[in-house]
Design an enzyme around this catalytic site. Structure first.
Site, short mmCIF file in Angstrom:
data_model
loop_
_atom_site.label_atom_id
_atom_site.label_comp_id
_atom_site.label_asym_id
_atom_site.label_seq_id
_atom_site.Cartn_x
_atom_site.Cartn_y
_atom_site.Cartn_z
N GLY A 55 -1.45 -4.22 -2.60
CA GLY A 55 -1.82 -4.86 -1.35
C GLY A 55 -2.39 -6.23 -1.61
O GLY A 55 -2.92 -6.49 -2.70
N SER A 56 -2.29 -7.13 -0.66
CA SER A 56 -2.89 -8.44 -0.90
C SER A 56 -4.30 -8.50 -0.33
O SER A 56 -4.82 -7.51 0.19
CB SER A 56 -1.99 -9.56 -0.40
OG SER A 56 -1.49 -9.28 0.85
N GLY A 57 -4.94 -9.65 -0.46
CA GLY A 57 -6.33 -9.77 -0.05
C GLY A 57 -7.28 -9.69 -1.24
O GLY A 57 -8.49 -9.80 -1.07
N HIS A 58 -6.71 -9.51 -2.44
CA HIS A 58 -7.52 -9.36 -3.65
C HIS A 58 -7.21 -10.45 -4.68
O HIS A 58 -7.45 -10.26 -5.87
CB HIS A 58 -7.25 -8.00 -4.30
CG HIS A 58 -7.52 -6.84 -3.40
ND1 HIS A 58 -8.78 -6.52 -2.96
CD2 HIS A 58 -6.69 -5.92 -2.84
CE1 HIS A 58 -8.72 -5.45 -2.18
NE2 HIS A 58 -7.46 -5.07 -2.09
N ASP A 111 -0.90 3.18 -2.99
CA ASP A 111 -0.15 2.67 -4.13
C ASP A 111 0.57 3.79 -4.85
O ASP A 111 1.71 3.64 -5.28
CB ASP A 111 -1.11 1.96 -5.10
CG ASP A 111 -1.81 0.79 -4.45
OD1 ASP A 111 -1.39 -0.36 -4.68
OD2 ASP A 111 -2.77 1.02 -3.70
N HIS A 220 -12.40 -1.67 -1.55
CA HIS A 220 -12.23 -1.71 -0.10
C HIS A 220 -13.46 -1.15 0.61
O HIS A 220 -13.40 -0.77 1.78
CB HIS A 220 -11.00 -0.91 0.35
CG HIS A 220 -9.76 -1.27 -0.37
ND1 HIS A 220 -9.31 -0.56 -1.45
CD2 HIS A 220 -8.89 -2.29 -0.20
CE1 HIS A 220 -8.18 -1.12 -1.89
NE2 HIS A 220 -7.92 -2.17 -1.17
#
Ligand SMILES: Nc1ncnc2c1ncn2[C@@H]1O[C@H](COP(=O)(O)OP(=O)(O)O)[C@@H](O)[C@H]1O
Ligand SMILES: Nc1ncnc2c1ncn2[C@@H]1O[C@H](COP(=O)(O)OP(=O)(O)O)[C@@H](O)[C@H]1O
Ligand SMILES: [Mg+2]
Ligand SMILES: [Mg+2]
Ligand SMILES: [Mg+2]
Ligand SMILES: [Mg+2]
Lengths: 332, 202, 332, 202
Positions: A55-58, A111, A220
């Site tokens: 996922g992105s945002g990291h 994931d 998260h």
């Protein structure tokens, strides 16, 4: 929400376009799939590629780690959500003429589900791909249940060491087996200090009082050991290391690779102070240190916090760790 | 039968479009606040692209529909919520009761396996499973009964402790809040049965 | 104040100890002065060293840029305050056997006063040192008064290009003259989004409303063009670039090196989105781009914000820009 | 005369120690909130290290004192505020009036040059300069008059617009707040004159 973006729906696409443009000498899209980023100069067909979906945002993980000696491809999901198995499959298929492929999977539910799906579909097509599930976060499951732990910042050791090893021409089995050894010798513990803002909801990602920190929180906002009053660096670091030392037995003369990762808003000043206290602690136990990494690599937007990861290393691991890479955002 | 699926998904899309903020806000309380937007994005992707899916075979059509939805949704919900969408092609309008039971049982089995999830874990499964039991126990089904079963299952998720999904990591385990995935699933299932009743009555 | 530190009085010392330990393969203290950090493998005696004194709190600049092909020494002041001329003099004296020395000075009052004092004292000792005052921030003084402008993130071009040039054996005069050319061809404009916290006072460094940004604010909260409502990336970037294009005339076919710098809490995701809009703008004007830099390099604690710097480059500058460096925190 | 300087700086240190938070809070309003701590750090560094400065010559002693203060203070204030400390060795107890005038005139000249600062720019200069004028206009000086001149100069900085220092970058230019550097300078100068009067009266 105070973020400098365009349309919320386009955040990830805009970011990826910017990334690929800014690093056009090293990475590109696997056109027309704008969620699959690959090396500009692909790996030799005789070698084993490494890929991951996340996922992105990291950022910078994992797109920033595409390059010689590191990742061959990154399948990028939306903010905080794994890309679908279908997309990961596209990434895998790209390398089907190679003798084998490693799919790295950080141990988070989405994931794993999507990674497993991709592997099943690829196997149906007779592609030789193996998954390596990565975990290291000691706060997320007790000793003895290591394989239920989340993937944290310490997975970095696997990416980097396997990336170098695969560049050196090692075969699929050796890569997977080295990956497992690195995993088994890695421990991570993190601390959340204050929340970043989700670019989707515009809300804080977690809540934490003005005078508290949260030991063991996942990236998260997943819960871990729990809240405690904020303290000075030396005390926080020793509390954390005590927990890691309870979980793994280190001996006199072990050579560790430490990684202090900042989660977004924590300053490099603080990370260096933390590193200073960390090295002091390790030295007290007569533990040696090899090329530490201190910076922001696995972030959660502008969250404040940090993690400490330790790899008990062999000489081979150390050589691979410091082997050069062309990845735009990985720098020892 | 492709029309059946298009109608069903289109209706679902319209209802979700109306309620996605409400679903996001549930997910804000016990997750990362995006489930409404995520399922809307998935449905939008297919519903507004039906004409571009140049496939006449029902099974292949829905397989492509679920692939597109999965890709645009991503995450755990993308993979798990499209299982039913794909299984739905097993609907036999001449043998509704039996085929629906089959769809549900294989959907439930696949969700359990892929999601490593059980009944009572506060998830979409807690809509599918009670409904499956209910249909299994009866020879025929009335839309009102189906709907009220779905509604009560949904309410039941409120007091469950989450053992999967993001809510599992909360101190509260999400107790007191309806599961967002269960909410969107309830909408999609209601529209599924509504469309079945429409078919029957035509 | 939510920072992970030990005693406030020791912040800088603790940080420097951590930095030197974490990068002990490349940098060290000039013992016993723990505010003077130098390369582990010093530059050849025939070459011209580059040094700078600066306040801390803006990491990784400048300590992170010590290394082959970049800085030879950094004299580190307290948080947000220039080190005294006496300390800078110690740094200068360290290189007195070299044929010449460049002292870089970013145009801020304290840095200039102390740098000038150090230069005077060194000249009294017949040391051949020349200062290069660096400025680039178009918000801080109007066109025509360029030399009154503050040093901003665009000074990075000077550090890097002179660092490479001095490594290549260039003499003092050529370095200074190249430095001036780079300076004259650099423009920077920054935007503040939300304030970080001073580790000294524990207070916010500046104030800014929830729905506002501040165009042209300096790194310590100095005022510039003023506040405006927050907008999307594309609009903010084009407002900024319009101002830069008013200040400097670029032509069709010019090759620019862009630098998007994050000031602390702004995510890499945002910086990449900003870069995407920046490249789109430049492309519209038929301007070419060479190896951009997109990351956090000059920060002000956990302030959110960013700056855009543009260097109109020559081929020589581009080669020097991409020449390799061993500095722990500078990475193209 | 080394004792004179030690006493003077020690007294200054004690007063600043008492008031540094007040000074920090002025600097918080129009700067970065550290001036009180900064000047305290500088004085602390020397006052609590006198015994380690193994120099008997007054000029060299004070030159070392100001070097140490400058290093530990850093910034613009470190370099500018130690100018007077160093110049003070020109005090001639047998010719106080003339030597004080010389100290002030060369301090002022050096601050103007190094600080690129003028009278009225809201800075430490706005303490030195009016006092210099006052002393220059009179043949002798009374401690009460000196103190009240210093106090009124300090109050005058309140309504000045800053043209140097961080306050210059504020929208308000710092108007309405006493200049923190002027405040600490006023303390150091008062103690300087107090020590002179002590010397005279011994
Ligand atoms: N392992 C699982 N099994 C069944 N359902 C799940 C599982 N994990 C998540 N879900 C469902 O997904 C919903 C959340 O979806 P969404 O918000 O789109 O995903 P994410 O958590 O990645 O943001 C939950 O409310 C739950 O119903
Ligand atoms: N150019 C200058 N000329 C004279 N005095 C100055 C100048 N710049 C700063 N000052 C003085 O320094 C004071 C601030 O000192 P301090 O807070 O220690 O430094 P900094 O601004 O670096 O934090 C101001 O109140 C002012 O009196
Ligand atoms: Mg999500
Ligand atoms: Mg969600
Ligand atoms: Mg200061
Ligand atoms: Mg100050």
């Amino acid at each position: 929400m105070k973020k400098i973006i365009n349309l919320k729906e386009n955040i990830v696409n805009d970011m990826l376009n910017g990334y690929v443009k800014a690093n056009s000498d090293r990475v590109k899209f696997f056109e027309p799939n704008k969620r699959l980023i690959i090396r500009k100069n692909p790996k030799n067909i005789s070698k084993i590629p490494l890929l991951i979906g996340n996922g992105s945002g990291h950022e910078p993980i994992a797109l920033g780690w595409i390059g010689e000696g590191l990742l061959d491809a990154n399948v990028v999901g939306d903010i905080f959500s794994a890309p679908s198995g279908d997309l990961i499959l596209e990434g895998i298929k790209l390398f089907k003429s190679h003798p084998g492929i490693v799919l790295l999977i950080s141990n988070h539910a989405g994931d794993v589900m999507n990674g497993e799906m991709a592997i099943e579909l690829a196997e149906d097509e007779n592609i030789n791909v193996k998954a390596l599930i990565m975990y290291d976060d000691i706060a997320s499951a007790p000793k003895g249940k290591e394989n239920e732990r989340r993937g944290g910042a310490g997975t970095t050791f696997i990416y980097k060491i396997l990336g170098a090893l695969s560049e050196n021409g090692e075969n699929l089995e050796s890569l997977i087996s080295m990956g497992k050894i690195v995993r088994d010798n890695t421990r991570t513990l993190s601390v959340a200090i204050s929340p970043g803002v989700s670019p989707i909801s515009g809300k804080k990602i977690f809540e934490i009082a003005e005078d508290e920190i949260f030991i063991g929180m996942g990236v998260h906002g997943e819960s871990g050991y729990g809240r405690q009053k904020i303290d000075n660096s030396k005390k926080i670091v020793s509390t954390m290391l005590d927990k890691i030392f309870d979980d793994f037995s280190y001996s006199n003369g072990d050579i560790l690779i430490p990684f202090v990762n900042g989660s977004g808003a924590t300053t490099l000043m603080e990370l260096l102070i933390i590193y200073n206290d960390l090295e002091e602690y390790l030295t007290k136990y007569n533990i040696k240190i090899y090329k530490p990494l201190v910076n922001e690599y696995i972030t959660t937007q502008e969250s404040a916090g940090f993690s400490i990861s330790l790899l008990k290393s062999t000489e081979e691991m150390r050589n691979l760790w410091s082997q050069k890479t062309s990845a735009p955002y990985f720098h020892l | 039968m492709i029309e059946f699926h298009k109608n069903w998904l289109h209706r679902s899309y319209l209802v979700i479009k109306d309620k996605y903020k409400e679903i996001d806000s549930l997910d804000q309380q016990i997750g990362d606040g995006d489930h409404g937007s995520t399922i809307l994005r998935g449905l939008d992707k297919v519903v507004n692209n039906f004409e571009n899916i140049d496939i006449n075979n029902e099974v292949d059509f829905m397989s492509e529909v679920s692939r597109l939805m999965r890709i645009s949704m991503g995450g755990a919900s993308g993979i798990l919520m499209t299982i039913f969408i794909k299984e739905s092609t097993n609907l036999n309008i001449n043998n509704i009761h039996k085929s629906v039971l089959n769809i549900f049982s294989s959907t439930i089995e696949k969700i359990k396996k892929r999601g490593k999830v059980n009944i009572g874990d506060k998830s979409i499964l807690d809509i599918y499973y009670p409904l499956h039991v209910k249909i299994n126990n009866e020879d025929d089904f009335l839309i009102d009964e189906i709907f009220s079963s779905i509604d009560s299952s949904l309410q039941n998720t409120k007091n469950m402790e989450a053992k999967v999904g993001r809510a599992k990591f909360l101190d509260t385990k999400g107790v007191g809040v309806i599961d967002p995935g269960a909410f969107s699933t309830s909408i999609i299932l209601k529209e599924f049965f509504r469309e079945i009743f429409n078919e029957k009555n035509n």
